[in-house]
Structures are given as C-alpha cells and as structure tokens.
Design an enzyme around this catalytic site. Structure first.
Site, mmCIF file in Angstrom:
data_model
loop_
_atom_site.group_PDB
_atom_site.id
_atom_site.type_symbol
_atom_site.label_atom_id
_atom_site.label_comp_id
_atom_site.label_asym_id
_atom_site.label_seq_id
_atom_site.Cartn_x
_atom_site.Cartn_y
_atom_site.Cartn_z
ATOM 1 N N HIS A 153 0.846 -1.198 0.000
ATOM 2 C CA HIS A 153 0.000 0.000 0.000
ATOM 3 C C HIS A 153 0.884 1.252 0.000
ATOM 4 O O HIS A 153 0.607 2.215 -0.733
ATOM 5 C CB HIS A 153 -0.914 0.009 1.229
ATOM 6 C CG HIS A 153 -2.219 -0.692 1.025
ATOM 7 N ND1 HIS A 153 -2.329 -2.058 1.026
ATOM 8 C CD2 HIS A 153 -3.473 -0.209 0.824
ATOM 9 C CE1 HIS A 153 -3.593 -2.394 0.844
ATOM 10 N NE2 HIS A 153 -4.306 -1.293 0.715
ATOM 11 N N HIS A 200 0.363 -2.828 9.466
ATOM 12 C CA HIS A 200 1.806 -2.775 9.212
ATOM 13 C C HIS A 200 2.532 -2.099 10.356
ATOM 14 O O HIS A 200 1.959 -1.259 11.058
ATOM 15 C CB HIS A 200 2.106 -2.001 7.920
ATOM 16 C CG HIS A 200 1.786 -2.743 6.673
ATOM 17 N ND1 HIS A 200 2.572 -3.778 6.193
ATOM 18 C CD2 HIS A 200 0.768 -2.610 5.788
ATOM 19 C CE1 HIS A 200 2.035 -4.242 5.060
ATOM 20 N NE2 HIS A 200 0.950 -3.562 4.801
#
Length: 398
Positions: A153, A200
């Site tokens: 991302h 993350h």
C-alpha cells in the site's frame, strides 16, 4: 563497524516495535477495552456493518474488545486504505482511460505492475509477519494472512500518483506545485491508514516508501520507452501474454499459503489486458495516439458544468459495464465447467472452487485480462456510439 551495525539494528528494532503502531492508533481514537463488557458499538471494516462488543457476539480471530472514539479518522483512514487496493485501482485506472488520457493510464499501469510484482515477491521471500495483536488492534482482516514487509500500500501510495503526475506533466501544461501537494497528501493518507488499521509496522511502511522511490527512478522513464515499443509492435499481444504468464509461474511461493500470488496474478492480467487493448485500438486506427510520440504540452483547462456532467455519465456507464462484464465472464466459465464435467474433463471444480490454486490463478488471470481489455476497447467504443466519449487528441489538434 560494529557500532554502525548495532545502531542499524537498534533502529530496525525500534521501527519494527508493534507498540509504536498501538500508540499511533490510540492517538487517533482507537481504544482497547480490558476484559470488561461495555456493550459499545464497534464498526466493521469488512462489510460496513456494526458489531457490539459483548461476550455473545461472534468475532474474527484477530478481533479484540475496542471502540472507535473518533469516527472522522476512522472513515478517513478507511477511505485511504481503499485508495491503495482493488477498489481504488478499479476506480482510478478506468477513470484515467475514459476521462483523462489513455496513454497516461497505460504507462501508469506499466509502473504499477512492475512495482507491485516486486513488492509482493519480496513479501513472500522475506516473510516478516504483520505487527503483533495485541498490543496492536487489528481493524482489518482482509490481508491478515499475508506477510507485512514491505507495505505494498505504501509503495503504491507514492508510485501511482507520482507516475501519473510525471506522465501528465510531459504531455500537458499543469501546475506542478499543486500536483506535488496532491501526491504528498495521497501518499500520507494511504501510508498512515495502514498504521491506523494495525496492518503494518512503521518499518514496513518506511521500507515500502523507500523501495518504491528507488524503483521509480528506472521504471518511470522506462515505461515511456516500453509503451512506445509495445503500441507499435505487431507481436505485442503474444509478448504480453507470454511475459505475464511466465512471471506468474516464477513468482516465489512461501511454505505458508498466502493470497499474494493470486493478487499478483490479478495485477498482471490487468496489465496485459490494458496494454493489449491499447495496442489494438492504435493498430486498427480507432484512436489517434499522436501525443505518445510527440508531446504537445497542451494546457489543461477546468471542465465546465456540462463536461462534469458528461464525465459522471460516461464513468457511470463504464463502471456498470465493468460489473456486467465480470458477471458475463463468470457465467461463461461456469458453462464451460459444466460442459467439461459432462465430458469427464473437469477444470473448474464446483463452479470455480477457489481452493485449487492453479485453477484459481487461471480464473483470475482470464477474468481480469478480458475485463481490462474491454475497458480499453469495448467500453470506449460504446461511449463513442452514445456520443459521450472523451474528445480525442486528433480532433483537438485540428
């Protein structure tokens, strides 16, 4: 030398610490409960519905008792993460093709496919897990079983908007300062959303941003050269299919199953379909692509109310056609499956059973190749037939 190694190790350990992510979440209103049953409504990212945090509610394996105290940040970061996944791609790529410039879209797709393939491959090679939960509160389950390093991302958050800005600035007169601001905000929104959702570590995001920046240096100018070559080469369809299928075959697989290979197959199928469609409309002289070879630096003017209305109608028609194409292709594959069942040569077990990796990958590649091809060919032709297509450069040049 030992001091440098220790310093690097300390930095890696610090940015990899899940407590950093947990603190970031708390600062934006994601609050964990202890073992108490508060009966507070907790929004669900997966289906848009709400769940009540009581002992009787069904929960996913990585759900914890928590509440969202600031709905603004929740929906903003939810929107941000959607910009960097399939929903964002499905909106942005066709919109560029139908309303801005198909040549810009092709080159952007080239960069996007290369960056994503490398990022996804590294994930399955490095095999670093996502941040521990707890202390992190996992607000999204969609990619939970994937590895986390690097954040793709984050990679796309800089690769996609920057490549679009670069290719548009080479073809039109634009305010580059405004473009940089948009790229920065786009990048920050997507990257921070991955921390907010607990998907993350800070290190994953930093690594993704650095890796994407490094990859953009060769891939952005290379995309110009490759696009020019592929659009005027008679063997382009075969080249694209052979290269993408080979990339799927050699994709590194880990011991533990993850959906990254399937997602990468979708990206490669989309890439091959978009560029094959672009090659066809140029080969058949359906669309004049003179600006690919001779950038004119045409000024971009703000659209009128009429133009905005046309963009909305054109895009709405296109997105409806995409949904219809998906349904038609799925139906055709199901029919083929039934025919093969009767002949004793079953390919798609139980009407496209996703638990068979090879069949799943074949299905995804064919589906997204065909849909992407028609995003470039069939849908623009339909828009032109209905007198709502984007004005081509050929007519503007006249």
């Amino acid at each position: 030398m030992d001091t440098v190694k220790e310093c690097v190790k300390d930095c890696v350990d610090y940015f990899k610490d899940p407590e950093l992510v947990a603190r970031f979440q708390r600062s934006f209103g994601v609050v964990r409960y202890g073992s108490s049953d508060n009966g507070v409504t907790v929004p669900s990212l997966d289906n848009g519905e709400s769940k009540t945090s009581n002992g009787n509610a069904l929960r996913k394996s990585n759900d914890v008792n928590h509440t969202i105290t600031n709905k603004f940040w929740y929906y903003l970061f939810l929107f941000g993460t959607y910009l960097g996944d399939e929903i964002g791609y499905a909106i942005v790529i066709p919109f560029l093709i139908w309303n801005i410039d198909s040549a810009v879209a092709r080159k952007m797709v080239l960069v996007w496919a290369a960056v994503m393939y490398i990022g996804q491959s590294i994930k399955d090679i490095v095999q670093w897990p996502r941040p521990e939960c707890p202390p992190v509160i996992r607000l999204q389950t969609k990619w939970s079983i994937e590895y986390g390093m690097p954040s793709t991302h984050a990679m796309i958050s800089i690769a996609l908007p920057f490549s679009v800005l670069y290719f548009i600035s080479n073809r039109y007169q634009i305010n580059f300062s405004i473009g940089i601001i948009v790229v920065f905000l786009w990048c920050m929104l997507i990257s921070l959303s991955r921390l907010y959702l607990g998907m993350h570590t800070v290190l994953d995001v930093i690594a993704g941003l650095l890796l994407a920046t490094i990859l953009l240096i060769p891939f952005v100018p290379l995309a110009d050269v490759l696009d020019r070559y592929l659009m005027y080469n008679e063997w382009t369809p075969l080249i694209l299919i052979v290269v993408t299928v080979c990339l799927v075959i050699i994709y590194p697989t880990s011991d533990q199953w993850t959906p990254t290979k399937g997602d990468t197959t979708i990206i490669l199928g989309t890439f091959a379909g978009i560029l094959t469609g672009g090659w066809l409309i140029i080969t058949l002289d359906i669309q004049d692509d003179y600006r690919v070879m001779n950038p004119m630096n045409n000024p971009i003017s703000w659209p009128s109310i009429y133009d905005l209305g046309l963009i909305v109608i054109r895009s709405g028609l296109g997105y409806c056609c995409i949904v219809l194409l998906f349904l038609i292709i799925k139906y055709i594959l199901c029919v083929v499956d039934k025919i093969l069942i009767k002949s004793g040569m079953r390919i798609f077990d139980d009407a496209l059973n996703r638990h068979i990796p090879l069949l799943d990958i074949t299905y995804k590649y064919l589906t997204f190749y065909l849909v992407s091809f028609n995003i470039m060919v069939l849908i623009p032709m339909l828009q032109k037939l209905l007198s709502m297509s984007r004005q081509s450069f050929y007519h503007e040049a006249k």
